[in-house]
Design an enzyme around this catalytic site. Structure first.
Site, PDB file in Angstrom:
ATOM      1  N   HIS A 186      -0.461   0.582 -16.325  1.00 26.98           N
ATOM      2  CA  HIS A 186       0.378   1.309 -15.155  1.00 26.98           C
ATOM      3  C   HIS A 186       1.803   0.476 -15.275  1.00 26.98           C
ATOM      4  O   HIS A 186       2.846   1.366 -15.236  1.00 26.98           O
ATOM      5  CB  HIS A 186      -0.102   1.177 -13.602  1.00 26.98           C
ATOM      6  CG  HIS A 186       0.941   1.398 -12.669  1.00 26.98           C
ATOM      7  ND1 HIS A 186       1.113   2.736 -12.370  1.00 26.98           N
ATOM      8  CD2 HIS A 186       1.707   0.608 -11.894  1.00 26.98           C
ATOM      9  CE1 HIS A 186       2.072   2.690 -11.593  1.00 26.98           C
ATOM     10  NE2 HIS A 186       2.376   1.498 -11.095  1.00 26.98           N
TER      11      HIS A 186
ATOM     12  N   HIS B  97       5.598   2.072 -15.837  1.00 25.19           N
ATOM     13  CA  HIS B  97       7.126   1.868 -15.500  1.00 25.19           C
ATOM     14  C   HIS B  97       8.019   1.478 -16.451  1.00 25.19           C
ATOM     15  O   HIS B  97       9.424   1.893 -16.279  1.00 25.19           O
ATOM     16  CB  HIS B  97       6.858   0.704 -14.339  1.00 25.19           C
ATOM     17  CG  HIS B  97       6.533   0.854 -13.016  1.00 25.19           C
ATOM     18  ND1 HIS B  97       7.449   1.483 -12.097  1.00 25.19           N
ATOM     19  CD2 HIS B  97       5.415   0.872 -12.526  1.00 25.19           C
ATOM     20  CE1 HIS B  97       6.715   1.650 -11.019  1.00 25.19           C
ATOM     21  NE2 HIS B  97       5.232   1.163 -11.093  1.00 25.19           N
TER      22      HIS B  97
ATOM     23  N   GLU C 202       7.350   6.075  -7.841  1.00 25.96           N
ATOM     24  CA  GLU C 202       6.192   6.262  -8.298  1.00 25.96           C
ATOM     25  C   GLU C 202       5.576   7.560  -8.498  1.00 25.96           C
ATOM     26  O   GLU C 202       4.844   7.787  -9.354  1.00 25.96           O
ATOM     27  CB  GLU C 202       5.458   5.468  -7.275  1.00 25.96           C
ATOM     28  CG  GLU C 202       5.353   4.010  -7.012  1.00 25.96           C
ATOM     29  CD  GLU C 202       4.627   3.111  -8.191  1.00 25.96           C
ATOM     30  OE1 GLU C 202       4.280   3.842  -9.010  1.00 25.96           O
ATOM     31  OE2 GLU C 202       4.931   1.896  -8.211  1.00 25.96           O
TER      32      GLU C 202
ATOM     33  N   SER D 157       1.456   7.321 -15.713  1.00 27.26           N
ATOM     34  CA  SER D 157       0.143   6.438 -15.945  1.00 27.26           C
ATOM     35  C   SER D 157      -1.012   6.872 -15.581  1.00 27.26           C
ATOM     36  O   SER D 157      -2.232   6.054 -15.822  1.00 27.26           O
ATOM     37  CB  SER D 157       0.308   4.876 -15.588  1.00 27.26           C
ATOM     38  OG  SER D 157       0.490   4.645 -13.924  1.00 27.26           O
TER      39      SER D 157
HETATM   40 FE   LIG Z   1       3.713   1.177  -9.623  1.00 23.85          FE
END
Ligand SMILES: [Fe+2]
Length: 311
Positions: free
Chosen positions: A139, A144, A200, A224
């Site tokens: 993730h 990111h 996010e 992700s």
């Molecule tokens: Fe995150």
């Protein structure tokens, strides 16, 4: 014998003796103990990456696709953070910074201000490839970090980190401890909601010469997640609206299922201007009483703001 059991346990989320030990010792920032990754850990990375690759091509925004290319991630092996940083730092000044676990809110935002991204080093179990509520290295690094290669996006993140300082300064000027805690609880909630609905789970309208283009994903929780990246764009029941700051900061969210509501930005310049506005509203006192509800603000988050080093 002890060391071989540590090695075989690998760096699986929730099962890693190395991480448990670091937490017990109170070490938040750690080195990535690369040699501890088990063959199963690397295999999990390989499977996650291979599943997502065609979905990134289809659903991810162009800045992410450029970013993942620039980082030269190996599809078959968990990356070494020092290698990631070698490619990342010259682009925007951002760097990954390995952590042992939960980072309290102010500390996390302050890291962003300093162009450091607290990065989880563990990886989910191979039998649990789908969405999990806690972050892992897939993730954090595949979801990111590619976004941090983009200059405008990186500036928006830094600006967001600065807002945490403004909040801490404002809180320090409040006299009564109860009023201060009430204020911080509301501001942290607003910031967490903003982060959730943009960094996010944000969507962005692509551009074409002829006008607005297709919707694309830029939020890392979506980037992700094999299942949710498609759901976010394709599912008819998902509500997708142009972002309104007043809505996002008053809107609760739940982390244990696909998101039913997503917000769209036009560009990362637009995102940056929203962060500016967030700070303006903070200064004007508009974030002092946002709607109650998720997410809960915990003691650690509050303390991190109350004891923040500001100025
Ligand atoms: Fe995150």
């Amino acid at each position: 014998m002890k060391s071989s059991s540590v090695v075989s346990a690998g760096l699986t989320t929730g099962e890693s003796p190395f991480i448990e030990q670091a937490k017990r010792a109170g070490q938040l920032y750690i080195e990535q103990p690369y040699e501890l990754y088990s063959p199963e850990n690397h295999e999990t990375w390989r499977k996650l990456y291979a599943r997502l690759l065609p979905r990134w091509d289809r659903y991810a925004n162009e800045h992410f696709l450029t970013g993942i290319h620039s980082l030269c991630l190996n599809p078959d092996r968990i990356p070494r953070l020092e290698d990631v940083n070698r490619f990342l730092k010259p682009l925007t000044g951002f760097q990954t910074k390995a952590v042992s676990g939960y980072v309290p809110a102010f500390v996390f935002f302050d890291c962003l201000r300093n162009r450091a991204f607290p990065t989880t080093v563990t990886i989910r179990r191979s039998k649990k490839l789908d969405y999990l509520p806690e972050p892992d290295i897939f993730h954090d690094v595949a979801g990111h970090v590619p976004m941090h290669t983009d200059k405008q996006f990186a500036e928006a993140l830094v600006r967001f980190g600065e807002c945490a300082h403004t909040a801490a300064e404002m809180a320090a000027g409040i006299r009564g401890p109860d009023t201060r805690v009430h204020y911080l609880t509301s501001v942290i909630k607003a910031m967490a909601r903003f982060f959730w609905f943009t960094i996010e789970f944000g969507l962005m309208r692509g551009r074409q010469a002829s006008g607005p283009g297709a919707l694309k994903v830029y939020g890392s929780g979506l980037l992700s997640s094999y299942g949710e990246i498609e759901h976010a764009i394709e599912a008819p029941e998902v509500q997708r609206y142009p972002i309104q700051l007043e809505w996002a900061i008053n809107q609760g969210f739940e982390i244990n299922h696909y998101q039913p509501l997503l917000f769209i930005v036009d560009s990362f310049d637009h995102l940056f201007s929203l962060v500016d506005q967030l700070e303006d509203w903070m200064k004007a006192g508009k974030l002092s009483n946002v709607a109650p509800g998720e997410p809960e603000v915990n003691e650690e988050d509050l303390k991190s703001f109350l004891h923040a080093e500001i100025g």
